[in-house]
Design an enzyme around this catalytic site. Structure first.
Site, short mmCIF file in Angstrom:
data_model
loop_
_atom_site.label_atom_id
_atom_site.label_comp_id
_atom_site.label_asym_id
_atom_site.label_seq_id
_atom_site.Cartn_x
_atom_site.Cartn_y
_atom_site.Cartn_z
CE1 TYR A 90 16.49 38.47 73.77
CE2 TYR A 90 18.06 40.20 73.19
CZ TYR A 90 17.34 39.50 74.15
OH TYR A 90 17.45 39.86 75.45
CG LEU A 134 26.77 49.75 76.44
CD1 LEU A 134 27.65 49.58 75.22
CD2 LEU A 134 27.12 51.04 77.18
CD GLU A 150 35.16 51.69 73.69
OE1 GLU A 150 35.73 50.64 74.01
OE2 GLU A 150 35.02 52.66 74.46
CE LYS A 181 27.08 46.88 72.38
NZ LYS A 181 26.93 45.45 72.30
CG ASP A 202 28.12 39.76 68.59
OD1 ASP A 202 27.63 39.79 69.74
OD2 ASP A 202 27.58 39.17 67.65
CD GLU A 244 32.18 41.76 74.55
OE1 GLU A 244 32.29 42.40 75.64
OE2 GLU A 244 31.10 41.48 74.03
CE1 TYR A 246 33.75 46.60 78.15
CE2 TYR A 246 34.13 45.19 76.25
CZ TYR A 246 33.46 45.46 77.43
OH TYR A 246 32.51 44.59 77.88
CE LYS A 259 23.75 46.52 69.89
NZ LYS A 259 22.60 45.72 70.19
CB CYS A 267 -8.64 38.92 37.99
SG CYS A 267 -7.54 40.32 37.77
CB CYS A 292 -10.41 42.36 35.04
SG CYS A 292 -9.90 40.64 34.89
CB CYS A 313 -5.99 37.28 35.59
SG CYS A 313 -7.40 38.03 34.76
CB CYS A 353 -6.82 41.19 32.90
SG CYS A 353 -6.39 41.84 34.51
S1 IVH Z 1 31.51 49.47 77.29
C1 IVH Z 1 28.28 49.68 80.47
N1 IVH Z 1 32.74 48.87 75.12
O1 IVH Z 1 28.42 45.38 74.91
C2 IVH Z 1 28.82 48.44 79.93
N2 IVH Z 1 31.04 47.40 75.84
O2 IVH Z 1 25.63 46.05 75.31
C3 IVH Z 1 29.39 48.65 78.59
N3 IVH Z 1 30.74 45.44 74.41
O3 IVH Z 1 28.18 44.17 78.17
C4 IVH Z 1 30.81 48.47 78.52
N4 IVH Z 1 32.32 45.94 72.98
O4 IVH Z 1 29.77 42.98 76.53
C5 IVH Z 1 31.80 48.50 75.98
N5 IVH Z 1 33.99 48.47 73.22
C6 IVH Z 1 33.03 48.10 74.07
C7 IVH Z 1 32.29 46.92 73.90
C8 IVH Z 1 31.29 46.61 74.82
C9 IVH Z 1 31.39 45.07 73.31
C10 IVH Z 1 29.64 44.69 75.01
C11 IVH Z 1 29.82 44.37 76.46
C12 IVH Z 1 28.63 44.96 77.14
C13 IVH Z 1 27.64 45.03 76.03
C14 IVH Z 1 26.61 46.09 76.28
#
Ligand code: IVH
Length: 749
Positions: A37, A84, A123, A125, A127, A206, A258, A351, A445, A448, A497, A502
């Protein structure tokens, strides 16, 4: 791509991305990985940058994902929940820094003596799913999903089941200026002060599921025959949307905070945070779980150090993560930088490079390997996968193209994990325009022009061992990375081949030959040069090369000529196992060659067995013909046939003769010392619990015994492990002595 093609591609990308978005954010049932994606989104973004006239504000990529579902009450967020902007390389981070520094110059902090310095905060990020929690006078009153960023869904009851979401906040030692004032049910803080709570507080964070919880749930699902969950994010999302909070509770979700927002105009007293890092501290004090892996950074280099540091621990991190969020730490600067579109300018999401990416196949080329096998190679638009730019990937064999349904012009998914060779794993059929071309197997081939023949191919045909092997670890792997045992695995059809002369085939063979002989001075380029100069025509000529032949060549000279000659001289002595491997007999790779060498000891003995009449060679136990080779464990009919064919070919015998004449000395197989098993032959069947079959074999060999593949009257012992095969029955029938694993271990001593 021209303008009109680009426009079409943009449309295709948009519709496919929109479809995937729907699957991902609304139904929580993604049918494609996040990497795919994002890879498609990245391509769209790049095309739009090049052709901004195709930008469309109403296009799906300009909306924050996810429509609220009807089932829950809708909630309007007091401030929009943003996204972001991503950075996929350090370079993109530096570009981001350049942009913000420009906007911050002259620095709004000049008066505070901070000049143009920008400090960052890094910090993890996570998922998971972004949620917003509202606390009034310190009490959790409402929680909502992000929805489309403006309107989310009220999932308060489900969120209340998450233990890491405090229902009542800890008090903060702040002044009632916050507009909150004392709250009766607020616990007194530790310093003896009466706790005070802000009237309104929004916490963002999150919702997650720990990796180990997913493993546990999937084990349960497996037991109950239910379908398995794909990833933590999906289960977390699904759980939050359960209308019955009890179900959400059973999913054992987690929450990490966060961000902290205060009601629009309410001051937070003198202790209002000035830095993003302070917000994190405050969140901790309020009672939230905040990830401790975070860093205040003086500059971008320090931020990159943090990124690298986290990358190392990421695979073992308890939660799913997809990057690092880097923010301008100073909130005043954040305000100056503001928001553009749906993302703040003061934050960037670095990322980690995906292990999967999408790209377009520009062409499919065909390479000729040393056995003459045709190997198709996909050439595509360069794309970043697992940290490196990839522009081609082997398709291994023609079958693979069929299996994938691959056409030239297709959008495909490339996968590359760690240092594994990139491979095409999927065709995105929905991205087709109708202009894709079917790949045709060439009739001749490409090097050759020789006729192409369809033959049964061993898995070895997929590989040309150009790199020197590193002993046992150098054993071949199949396209899925599984260790394969040449001659013992299943066989597929391949195209070859048929021309023995060759040049491509010969070139690959030469490369293989010198690499097995470990003549490292002769790399592919030098070999080609020597061939072009007429110094060598086949591998036997390598051993008659003289210093005087090489030194006069441009870019060589005395010294390199000396080195090459000395190296060749040094490598003239070769073990039988290696020699057999170097011959490049179809299906005889490193391990099979070793089996043959150990079994026969000398080339002469092997030759005399292999040169028996070639009749019946594909029939096992045919009583006489090649029976000795046939009896070696792991040697199947295809190996048997190719060994026999090879040694029946006069050209090959001449080749060996010429090598010997030119000074190659074949050393007898690794001497197996006489031991207590000398003269005894063993057949292994079933699974041993104490050691692998390979180890058992090595132990027998080390004691002077032989390991053979099939049971005959002459077999001394059959070692029967758990679930033995038909060999046990044959042994019983023939009256061969049968050893249990225990007996065998005792014998080994
Ligand atoms: S900061 C401006 N801090 O990432 C909004 N986001 O791609 C961003 N996410 O919607 C908030 N860990 O769901 C922030 N330590 C972190 C995060 C975080 C995961 C996610 C969040 C946000 C998405 C943006």
């Amino acid at each position: 791509m021209n303008r009109s093609k680009t426009e079409k591609r943009i449309k295709k990308l948009r519709s496919e991305i929109a479809r995937l978005r729907g699957a991902y954010h609304v139904e929580n049932a993604p049918d494609v990985s996040n990497d795919v994606y994002e890879s498609l989104s990245r391509e769209l973004k790049a095309l739009l940058q090049e052709y901004p006239e195709f930008n469309d504000l109403n296009a799906p990529e300009n909306r924050v994902a996810g429509k609220p579902l009807d089932k829950f009450e809708k909630v309007k967020h007091q401030t929009r929940m943003l996204s972001l902007n991503d950075a996929f390389s350090y370079e993109e981070l530096y570009d981001w820094e350049k942009r913000i520094k420009k906007l911050l110059s002259p620095s709004p902090l000049q008066r505070e003596g901070q000049g143009g310095k920008v400090n960052y905060f890094c910090e993890v990020k996570f998922d998971g799913l972004a949620v917003s929690l509202i606390y009034e006078k310190g009490v959790f009153v409402r929680g909502a999903t992000r929805g489309d960023g403006f309107i989310g869904e009220d999932i308060t009851e489900n969120l209340k089941t998450i233990n890491s979401i405090p229902l009542v906040l800890n008090s903060l030692p702040i002044s009632p200026l916050s507009g909150g004032g004392e709250v009766s049910n607020f616990p007194p803080d530790k310093g003896g002060l009466r706790g005070v709570a802000p009237a309104y507080l929004e916490v963002r964070g999150e919702v997650l599921m720990a990796k180990k919880v997913l493993i546990f749930l999937n084990k349960q699902n497996e037991k109950e025959g239910k379908p398995l969950f794909a990833n933590t994010r999906n289960v977390a999302a699904g759980s939050l949307r359960q209308l019955d909070p009890q179900l959400a509770k059973e999913r054992n979700l987690d929450f990490v905070a966060y961000d902290l927002n205060l009601g629009a105009k309410l001051p937070f007293g003198s202790l209002a945070p000035k830095f993003h890092s302070e917000k994190h501290q405050m969140l901790r004090e309020l009672g939230f779980k905040v990830e401790k892996l975070e860093a205040k950074c003086e500059n971008l280099e320090e931020a990159i150090t943090f990124i690298k540091k986290f990358e190392k621990v990421r695979p073992n991190f308890p939660y799913g993560t997809d990057g690092i969020v880097i923010s301008v730490d100073n909130l005043k600067l954040q305000e100056v930088l503001g928001v553009v579109g749906k993302a703040p300018r003061f934050m960037a999401a670095f990322k980690y490079s995906a292990e999967k990416a999408t790209t377009i196949v520009k062409d499919i080329l065909v390479n000729v390997g040393r056995t003459g096998v045709l190997t198709p190679l996909a050439v595509f638009e360069p794309t970043m996968v697992a940290g490196s730019l990839v522009s081609k990937a082997t398709l291994h064999n023609m079958d693979q193209i069929e299996r994938l349904g691959l056409k030239i012009g297709d959008t495909v998914v490339i996968e590359k994990a760690g240092d594994v060779i990139p491979k095409v794993v999927e065709v995105l059929v929905r991205m087709r325009t109708g202009k894709e071309k079917k790949f045709k197997i060439p009739g001749h081939c490409p090097t050759c022009g020789g006729k192409i023949e369809k033959r049964e191919a061993g898995p070895l045909a997929n590989f040309s061992p150009l790199r020197p092997s590193s002993g046992a670890l150098g054993s071949k792997r199949d396209p899925r990375g599984q260790k394969i045992r040449e001659g013992a695995a299943s066989f597929s059809v391949a195209y070859y081949c048929s021309n023995p002369k060759c040049p491509a085939k010969n070139e690959r063979y030469l490369e293989h030959f010198v690499s097995v002989f470990e003549i490292y001075e002769l790399g592919p380029k030098i070999l080609r040069r020597f061939k072009d100069e007429g110094l060598i025509s086949d591998a036997t000529d390598i051993f008659t090369l003289k210093k005087e032949d090489i030194a006069p060549l441009e870019r060589f000279g005395e010294k390199s000529a000396d080195n090459i000659i000395a190296e060749i001289e040094n490598k003239k002595k070769i073990l039988l196992s290696k020699f057999l491997w170097a011959l490049g007999i179809l299906h005889v790779g490193e391990e099979t060659a070793r089996d043959l060498a150990i079994h026969f000891g000398t080339l002469e003995k092997l030759l005399s067995s292999a040169r028996q009449p070639a009749r019946n060679v594909t029939q096992r136990d045919s009583g006489g013909d090649l029976a000795e080779i046939d009896s070696i464990e792991n040697i199947g009919p295809a190996v048997l046939k190719s060994v026999s064919d090879f040694f029946h070919d006069k050209n090959n015998l001449n080749f060996i003769k010429k090598l010997k004449k030119n000074g190659v000395v074949i050393e007898k197989a690794e001497k197996i010392k006489a031991g207590k098993f000398t003269g005894l032959s063993f057949v292994l069947t079933g699974t041993l619990s104490q050691m692998s079959r390979e180890i058992a074999k090595e132990r027998i060999l080390a004691l002077g015994g032989k390991v053979v593949g099939s049971v005959s009257k002459n077999t001394s012992y059959v070692v029967a492990g758990a679930e033995p095969g038909s060999k046990l029955k044959t042994a019983e029938k023939l009256g061969v002595k049968i050893l249990s694993e225990e007996d065998f271990l005792k014998m080994l001593g």
